[in-house]
Design an enzyme around this catalytic site. Structure first.
Site, short mmCIF file in Angstrom:
data_model
loop_
_atom_site.label_atom_id
_atom_site.label_comp_id
_atom_site.label_asym_id
_atom_site.label_seq_id
_atom_site.Cartn_x
_atom_site.Cartn_y
_atom_site.Cartn_z
N TYR A 53 0.83 -1.21 0.00
CA TYR A 53 0.00 0.00 0.00
C TYR A 53 0.86 1.26 0.00
CZ TYR A 53 -3.76 -3.15 1.65
OH TYR A 53 -4.66 -4.16 1.81
N LYS A 78 1.21 -6.62 5.94
CA LYS A 78 1.25 -7.80 5.08
C LYS A 78 2.54 -7.84 4.25
CE LYS A 78 -3.71 -7.04 4.45
NZ LYS A 78 -3.70 -5.57 4.57
#
Length: 276
Positions: A53, A78
């Protein structure tokens, strides 16, 4: 609503995760701190980000500025696909931790199985090590199908605590949720509102009118009553607050069935077998 009144779900290692969290997918890093700050001020205590992200730094800034005790926060990030493999996973985790400004995360996930690369079992060994060292309170996966999960756990010492999957009324993944329930894996829903695609459904609009709630609130309530952990995303303070205001009403069994009748296999993201 006080954050203490958000229900928690107990993971298979005893760690508790808030059932309603805040996601920052597609939020630019320079907008992330403001969005997370608004979420924390609303009462969210679970924040979900990811290396890919590009906004872990913004999340970290907001967490540091909040002044909230670390043990009141639940932070998920993640591992990206390009960083899979045992040593690469350990390096990627260190990089994420540095950007977040933390000494541990509460949940670390393998973002996609990327079966063509066939490295997720090596990555999982690294997550097991991080969990053993206490740098990760719980380890899990994202976007794994039953076959990936079976293969992952063949030689593993840990069963994933969570599988974070695309899940909304248009894509309910009943087979996968049943597999999770059988194996003690918590289902966490990303894109819980199908990026808004399900909010125009007449059945949901009717339920919203009946309860004096928005369509989004009805869908989030459906998730919560199914037992899903759910992480809606918004950068709009009013919407952030609206998505949190879902604990003062309940859907009946018949209303739950009405929403569940909307399943049509509609994905907003890629199929996990096709992303490499």
């Amino acid at each position: 609503m006080a954050p203490s009144t958000v229900p928690t779900v107990t993971l298979n290692n005893g760690v508790e995760i808030p059932q309603l969290g805040f996601g920052v997918f597609q939020v630019p890093d320079d907008e992330t701190a403001a969005a997370v700050t608004a979420a924390l001020e609303t009462g969210y205590r679970s924040i979900d980000t990811a290396a890919v992200y590009g906004n872990e730094t913004g999340v970290g800034r907001a967490l540091a500025a909040s002044g909230l005790p670390r043990d009141e926060l639940f932070v998920t990030t993640k591992l990206w696909n390009a960083d899979q493999g045992y040593d690469a996973t350990l390096r990627a985790f260190d990089a994420s931790l540095s950007k977040l400004g933390l000494d541990h995360v509460d949940l670390y996930l393998i973002h996609w199985p990327t079966p063509a690369r066939d490295l997720y079992r090596e990555s999982w060994r690294a997550l097991e090590r991080l969990a053993g060292e206490g740098r990760v309170r719980a380890a899990g996966v994202s976007n794994f199908q039953p076959g990936h999960l079976r293969r992952l756990t063949e030689e593993a010492t840990l069963t994933p605590a969570v599988n974070q999957i695309e899940l909304h009324p248009g894509l309910q993944q009943a087979e996968l949720r049943a597999f999770h329930a059988e194996h003690g894996i918590v289902t966490e829903a990303w894109s819980p509102l199908a990026q808004g695609a399900v909010l125009g459904e007449r059945a949901i609009a009717d339920l919203a009118a009946r309860h004096g709630k928005s369509p989004a609130q009805v869908v989030l309530r459906w998730h919560l009553q199914l037992g899903n952990v759910v992480i809606p995303k918004s950068v709009t303070p009013a919407r952030i607050r609206e998505n949190f205001d879902v604990f003062d009403f309940a859907l009946t069994d018949e209303e739950m069935r009405t929403v569940s009748a909307l399943d049509r296999g509609m994905r907003t993201g890629p199929h996990p077998d096709e992303l490499d």
